[in-house]
Scaffold this active site. Structure first.
Site, mmCIF file in Angstrom:
data_model
loop_
_atom_site.group_PDB
_atom_site.id
_atom_site.type_symbol
_atom_site.label_atom_id
_atom_site.label_comp_id
_atom_site.label_asym_id
_atom_site.label_seq_id
_atom_site.Cartn_x
_atom_site.Cartn_y
_atom_site.Cartn_z
ATOM 1 N N CYS A 294 0.820 -1.217 0.000
ATOM 2 C CA CYS A 294 0.000 0.000 0.000
ATOM 3 C C CYS A 294 0.850 1.263 0.000
ATOM 4 C CB CYS A 294 -0.953 0.000 1.192
ATOM 5 S SG CYS A 294 -0.135 -0.138 2.796
ATOM 6 N N GLU A 393 -5.727 2.168 -7.524
ATOM 7 C CA GLU A 393 -4.616 1.374 -6.994
ATOM 8 C C GLU A 393 -4.476 0.079 -7.782
ATOM 9 O OE1 GLU A 393 -2.878 0.302 -2.606
ATOM 10 O OE2 GLU A 393 -5.013 -0.055 -2.946
#
Length: 489
Positions: A294, A393
Site C-alpha cells: 500500500c 490502486e
C-alpha cells in the site's frame, strides 16, 4: 542454515484454527486450499471457519479477558512473555521466511532479511514500551484526578495478504502488550505463516485464549469479527472499499475501528535531486514485494527538465530486475499472489495504453517459469493524472510516470487523488523539501528515502487511505480505554 536444511525443517503443514491454545479443525470439517503463487500448485489444506467457529473464538477471548489471566497480569510479566515470542520468531526466522515466501510469492531475501526480523522487532518494541506507559495525574485543591489506561477488551485483527506475518505481528504485539485478548483473521490467500504464531505463543507461555487465529472468508468470519458485541476494538488492513464495509459493520455494535487502507502515493523527483539516488529509491518504492504494497510510490512525478534523463536511468534499472523463483537468492521480484490478481494487473496496463499512456518496458506475463503468476516489471510513462491508472490502486509492479513543470503543479498533482497514505520527495533543496512535505495530504512523507519506519511514530493515512493512527503511544491510545478517576482528599 542451508536451503536444504530449511526445506527439511520447515515442512508445509495443513493449517488448522488456533483457539484457546489448541489447533482444531473447523467444526464443519471444511477446508480450502492455499496455493503457491510461483506454480499455482497446492501448498496445504486450510481450515475453513464459519460463523460458529468465529463466535467460539470470540467467546473464548472474552472469557479469557474477563478472567484477568492476561489483562490483570503484571505488565513486567506480560512484557517477558512477549519478548520471549520475539526471541522465538528470530530463532525460527528461516522456517517462517520459507513458509512466507512459498505462500506469498515474494523473494526469500525479503522475507528472511526484513519481514520476519521486523515481526520480532514489533513484539519486543511494544513489550518494552508497555512498561513505560505514563498514567496522567492531576492535583486539585481538594481532589486528585488521574487517568488510568485499561485494556479495551476483545480485539479483532483482520490482516491482508501482501505482508501477512509482519502485518499481523504489528497489530497483535501492540494489542497484546496493552492487555487485550485477540482474534486474528489472516487473508485466505496467505494464511500459513500466521497460524504458526500459535505454536510460538504456546512455547513462550502465553495463556490459552489470549491469542486466537481464525482462517476463512471475510464475508462470514470477518463479518462476525466486525459485529460481535464482545469485540471492543477492530483493526483492519486492506483495500478501501472493503474498509468501508468493515466500518459499516462495526458501527452496528459501536466498535471503535482503525483502518489502514489503500494508497496511490506520489513519488516526486525534482530537477535538483540526485538522480541516481532517486532512481534507486523509486525502483525500491514500486517493485519491492512485486508492487503489492500500500505504501508503494506508484505515481512517479518527474520535473520536465530532467524527465528524459530520469526515464533513461529508470528503464535501464528496471531491465536489470531479476524476476524468478522466489526461493532463489538472486531473485529481485517474485510472483503475484494469485492468477486473478495477475489478470487484474494486466487489465490495468491495457486500460492505461487505451487511455493514451506509453509503454517503456514490460506489460505482459513472464513465460517459462512453471505456470506461476509472474508479471514483468512494467513502466507506463507520459501519463496524465486523470487517467484511471493514475487514480486507481493497481497493487502491482506498474509505476505510472507523470511529467510536471513547477513545484506548485507537483503538489497539485500529488493531492489530486482520493488517497492520502504516503509520499516521497527527492530534492537537495532543504526549503523545498519542507514546503512540499508540509503541503502534501498524506499520513507519511519521506524525503530522499522510502519505507524508513520508526515504531515510535504514528502510522496511518487520510482520505480513502484510512482512519486513525497506530504506532508507539498511538497504538496504546487505540487499544486501551482511558478512564479518569477522581478522589476527594
Amino acid at each position: 542454515m542451508t536451503k536444504q536444511e530449511v526445506l527439511e525443517k520447515a515442512k508445509i503443514q495443513d493449517a488448522k484454527l488456533f483457539i484457546d491454545g489448541q489447533y482444531v479443525d473447523a467444526h464443519s470439517g471444511a477446508t480450502f486450499d492455499s496455493l503457491n503463487p510461483a506454480n499455482n500448485q497446492k501448498l496445504a489444506s486450510v481450515a475453513n471457519a464459519d460463523e460458529t467457529d468465529t463466535k467460539r473464538a470470540i467467546d473464548v477471548a472474552q472469557r479469557t479477558f474477563t478472567s484477568g489471566a492476561w489483562s490483570n497480569m503484571a505488565v513486567e510479566e506480560r512484557s517477558r512473555i512477549l519478548c520471549k515470542m520475539s526471541d522465538l520468531i528470530l530463532e525460527k526466522v528461516d522456517e517462517l521466511a520459507y513458509v512466507e515466501t512459498l505462500d506469498v510469492g515474494k523473494p526469500i531475501k525479503e522475507s528472511r532479511d526484513f519481514d520476519i526480523p521486523r515481526a520480532a522487532a514489533n513484539f519486543r518494541f511494544f513489550a518494552e514500551m508497555a512498561k513505560y506507559m505514563v498514567h496522567e495525574h492531576y492535583d486539585m485543591k481538594n481532589h486528585i484526578s488521574y487517568t488510568h489506561y485499561a485494556p479495551a477488551g476483545v480485539t479483532s485483527l483482520i490482516i491482508p495478504w501482501n505482508l501477512p506475518f509482519m502485518q499481523m505481528t504489528w497489530k497483535a504485539s501492540a494489542a497484546l502488550a496493552a492487555g487485550n485478548t485477540i482474534v486474528v483473521k489472516p487473508a485466505s490467500y496467505t494464511p500459513l505463516s500466521a497460524v504458526m504464531l500459535g505454536e510460538i505463543a504456546n512455547e513462550a507461555g502465553l495463556p490459552p485464549g489470549v491469542l486466537n487465529i481464525i482462517t476463512g472468508p471475510g464475508s462470514t468470519v470477518g463479518t462476525v469479527m466486525a459485529t460481535d458485541p464482545f469485540v471492543r476494538r477492530l483493526s483492519f488492513v486492506g483495500e478501501s472499499e472493503t474498509g468501508k464495509t468493515v466500518m459499516a459493520n462495526a458501527s452496528k455494535s459501536l466498535i471503535p475501528v482503525s483502518l489502514e487502507l489503500g494508497g496511490k502515493s506520489a513519488n516526486i523527483v525534482f530537477e535538483d535531486a540526485d538522480l541516481d539516488e532517486a532512481v534507486a529509491g523509486s525502483i525500491e518504492a514500486i517493485f519491492r514485494n512485486q508492487g503489492e504494497i500500500c505504501l508503494a510510490g506508484s505515481r512517479i512525478l518527474v520535473q520536465e527538465s530532467v524527465y528524459d534523463q530520469f526515464m533513461d536511468k529508470f528503464v535501464e534499472a528496471v531491465r536489470n530486475i531479476q524476476v524468478g523463483d522466489p526461493l532463489d537468492e538472486s531473485t529481485d521480484m517474485g510472483a503475484l499472489v494469485s492468477r486473478s490478481h495477475l489478470e487484474t494487473v494486466n487489465k490495468y496496463v491495457q486500460i492505461g495504453l487505451e487511455e493514451g499512456a506509453k509503454l517503456a518496458y514490460g506489460g505482459k506475463r513472464v513465460e517459462g517459469l512453471g505456470g506461476g503468476n509472474f508479471y514483468m516489471p512494467t513502466v507506463l510513462y507520459d501519463v496524465d493524472n486523470k487517467m484511471r491508472v493514475a487514480q486507481e490502486e493497481i497493487f502491482g509492479p506498474v509505476p505510472v510516470i507523470i511529467p510536471f513543470k513547477t513545484e506548485d503543479e507537483a503538489v497539485a498533482i500529488a493531492n489530486d487523488s482520493i488517497y492520502g497514505l504516503a509520499g516521497v520527495v527527492w530534492t537537495n533543496d532543504l526549503r523545498r523539501a519542507q514546503r512540499v512535505s508540509s503541503s502534501i495530504n498524506s499520513g507519511l512523507l519521506w524525503v530522499n528515502c522510502w519505507y524508513v519506519r520508526d515504531l515510535r511514530t504514528p502510522f496511518g493515512g487520510s482520505k480513502a487511505s484510512g482512519i486513525g493512527r497506530e504506532g508507539g503511544r498511538h497504538s496504546f491510545d487505540f487499544y486501551t480505554e482511558a478512564k479518569t478517576i477522581t478522589i476527594k482528599k
